[in-house]
Design a protein around this motif. Structure first.
Motif, PDB file in Angstrom:
ATOM      1  N   PRO A  71       0.843  -0.906   0.287  1.00  0.00           N
ATOM      2  CA  PRO A  71       0.190  -0.167   0.024  1.00  0.00           C
ATOM      3  C   PRO A  71       0.809   0.830  -0.161  1.00  0.00           C
ATOM      4  O   PRO A  71       1.920   1.535   0.876  1.00  0.00           O
ATOM      5  N   ASP A  72       0.059   1.941  -0.806  1.00  0.00           N
ATOM      6  CA  ASP A  72       1.193   3.245  -0.767  1.00  0.00           C
ATOM      7  C   ASP A  72       0.816   4.248   0.497  1.00  0.00           C
ATOM      8  O   ASP A  72       0.049   4.127   1.230  1.00  0.00           O
ATOM      9  N   SER A  73       1.673   4.560   1.623  1.00  0.00           N
ATOM     10  CA  SER A  73       1.008   5.138   2.749  1.00  0.00           C
ATOM     11  C   SER A  73       1.873   6.624   2.392  1.00  0.00           C
ATOM     12  O   SER A  73       2.544   7.714   2.474  1.00  0.00           O
ATOM     13  N   ASP A  74       0.872   7.777   3.101  1.00  0.00           N
ATOM     14  CA  ASP A  74       0.470   9.373   3.076  1.00  0.00           C
ATOM     15  C   ASP A  74       0.886   9.575   4.621  1.00  0.00           C
ATOM     16  O   ASP A  74       1.643  10.978   4.687  1.00  0.00           O
ATOM     17  N   ASP A  75       1.288   8.780   5.374  1.00  0.00           N
ATOM     18  CA  ASP A  75       2.439   9.258   6.546  1.00  0.00           C
ATOM     19  C   ASP A  75       3.606   9.423   6.291  1.00  0.00           C
ATOM     20  O   ASP A  75       4.449   8.789   6.260  1.00  0.00           O
ATOM     21  N   ARG A  76       4.022  11.098   6.551  1.00  0.00           N
ATOM     22  CA  ARG A  76       5.931  11.208   6.374  1.00  0.00           C
ATOM     23  C   ARG A  76       6.578  10.767   7.185  1.00  0.00           C
ATOM     24  O   ARG A  76       7.290  10.450   7.043  1.00  0.00           O
ATOM     25  N   ASP A  77       5.827  10.678   8.281  1.00  0.00           N
ATOM     26  CA  ASP A  77       6.954   9.941   9.560  1.00  0.00           C
ATOM     27  C   ASP A  77       7.406   8.159   8.543  1.00  0.00           C
ATOM     28  O   ASP A  77       8.541   7.955   8.866  1.00  0.00           O
ATOM     29  N   GLN A  78       6.536   7.688   8.398  1.00  0.00           N
ATOM     30  CA  GLN A  78       6.937   6.430   8.012  1.00  0.00           C
ATOM     31  C   GLN A  78       7.590   6.532   6.233  1.00  0.00           C
ATOM     32  O   GLN A  78       8.522   5.714   6.149  1.00  0.00           O
ATOM     33  N   ALA A  79       7.401   7.603   5.871  1.00  0.00           N
ATOM     34  CA  ALA A  79       8.631   8.129   4.372  1.00  0.00           C
ATOM     35  C   ALA A  79       9.415   8.327   4.844  1.00  0.00           C
ATOM     36  O   ALA A  79      10.726   7.974   3.982  1.00  0.00           O
ATOM     37  N   ALA A  80       9.735   9.302   6.164  1.00  0.00           N
ATOM     38  CA  ALA A  80      10.922   9.165   6.331  1.00  0.00           C
ATOM     39  C   ALA A  80      11.474   8.513   6.941  1.00  0.00           C
ATOM     40  O   ALA A  80      12.930   8.778   7.055  1.00  0.00           O
ATOM     41  N   ARG A  81      11.426   7.465   7.236  1.00  0.00           N
ATOM     42  CA  ARG A  81      11.632   6.330   8.077  1.00  0.00           C
ATOM     43  C   ARG A  81      12.964   5.840   7.057  1.00  0.00           C
ATOM     44  O   ARG A  81      13.281   5.140   6.469  1.00  0.00           O
ATOM     45  N   VAL A  82      13.981   5.612   7.972  1.00  0.00           N
ATOM     46  CA  VAL A  82      15.228   5.184   7.602  1.00  0.00           C
ATOM     47  C   VAL A  82      15.220   3.734   7.928  1.00  0.00           C
ATOM     48  O   VAL A  82      15.138   3.116   9.046  1.00  0.00           O
ATOM     49  N   GLY A  83      15.311   2.597   7.165  1.00  0.00           N
ATOM     50  CA  GLY A  83      14.513   1.556   7.723  1.00  0.00           C
ATOM     51  C   GLY A  83      16.013   0.660   7.516  1.00  0.00           C
ATOM     52  O   GLY A  83      17.418   0.717   7.867  1.00  0.00           O
ATOM     53  N   LEU A  84      15.814  -0.787   7.735  1.00  0.00           N
ATOM     54  CA  LEU A  84      16.669  -1.859   8.048  1.00  0.00           C
ATOM     55  C   LEU A  84      17.250  -1.573   6.817  1.00  0.00           C
ATOM     56  O   LEU A  84      18.347  -2.322   6.217  1.00  0.00           O
ATOM     57  N   ARG A  85      16.292  -1.936   5.484  1.00  0.00           N
ATOM     58  CA  ARG A  85      16.958  -1.822   4.224  1.00  0.00           C
ATOM     59  C   ARG A  85      18.738  -0.162   4.161  1.00  0.00           C
ATOM     60  O   ARG A  85      19.375  -1.248   3.063  1.00  0.00           O
ATOM     61  N   GLN A  86      17.717   0.390   4.476  1.00  0.00           N
ATOM     62  CA  GLN A  86      18.684   1.655   3.716  1.00  0.00           C
ATOM     63  C   GLN A  86      20.600   1.343   4.798  1.00  0.00           C
ATOM     64  O   GLN A  86      21.292   1.458   3.812  1.00  0.00           O
ATOM     65  N   ARG A  87      19.902   0.665   6.509  1.00  0.00           N
ATOM     66  CA  ARG A  87      21.381   0.511   6.718  1.00  0.00           C
ATOM     67  C   ARG A  87      21.965  -0.626   6.586  1.00  0.00           C
ATOM     68  O   ARG A  87      23.879  -0.290   7.009  1.00  0.00           O
ATOM     69  N   ALA A  88      21.412  -1.697   6.526  1.00  0.00           N
ATOM     70  CA  ALA A  88      22.307  -2.174   5.424  1.00  0.00           C
ATOM     71  C   ALA A  88      22.853  -2.679   4.772  1.00  0.00           C
ATOM     72  O   ALA A  88      23.758  -3.431   4.507  1.00  0.00           O
TER      73      ALA A  88
END
Length: 113
Positions: A71-88
């Motif tokens: 799903p596409d999320s409009d939640d800006r906090d979720q979009a700005a979250r740096v997850g494990l994917r980016q860190r790894a």
């Protein structure tokens, strides 16, 4: 504190200790001031990180892409979250390049983290 990961064949990356701790825990490594990922451990390390990334975001470990029905999320906090994917990603790439040339990875920090 910073942790420096150095490949015997392809370069180095640095990351904050908190991120390094998370990634090394996935690999089953102790967070000592110095450590190594040997040539023999590289394929397993790559696979473990890819699986962890896939579990974190519901993506395929082979493609690292989001599923078509995500799903596409409009939640800006979720979009700005740096997850494990980016860190790894930088560490996965360093492991892959090092594996291609039968090298090893050393990490070093100011002290245990």
């Amino acid at each position: 504190m910073l942790v420096k990961f150095t490949s015997s064949t392809s370069g180095q990356i640095m990351m904050f200790a908190q991120t390094a701790r998370q990634l090394l825990a996935i690999l089953g490594k102790e967070c000592n001031a110095r450590g190594v990922i040997t040539t023999e451990q590289l394929p397993g390390a790559i696979e473990r990180l890819r699986l962890a990334v896939a579990d974190d975001k519901g993506v395929s470990p082979a493609t690292d892409e989001l599923p078509n029905d995500a799903p596409d999320s409009d939640d800006r906090d979720q979009a700005a979250r740096v997850g494990l994917r980016q860190r790894a990603y930088p560490l996965i790439e360093l492991l892959v390049w090092t594996s291609k040339e039968d090298g090893f990875i050393l990490w070093e920090a100011a002290n245990d983290f």
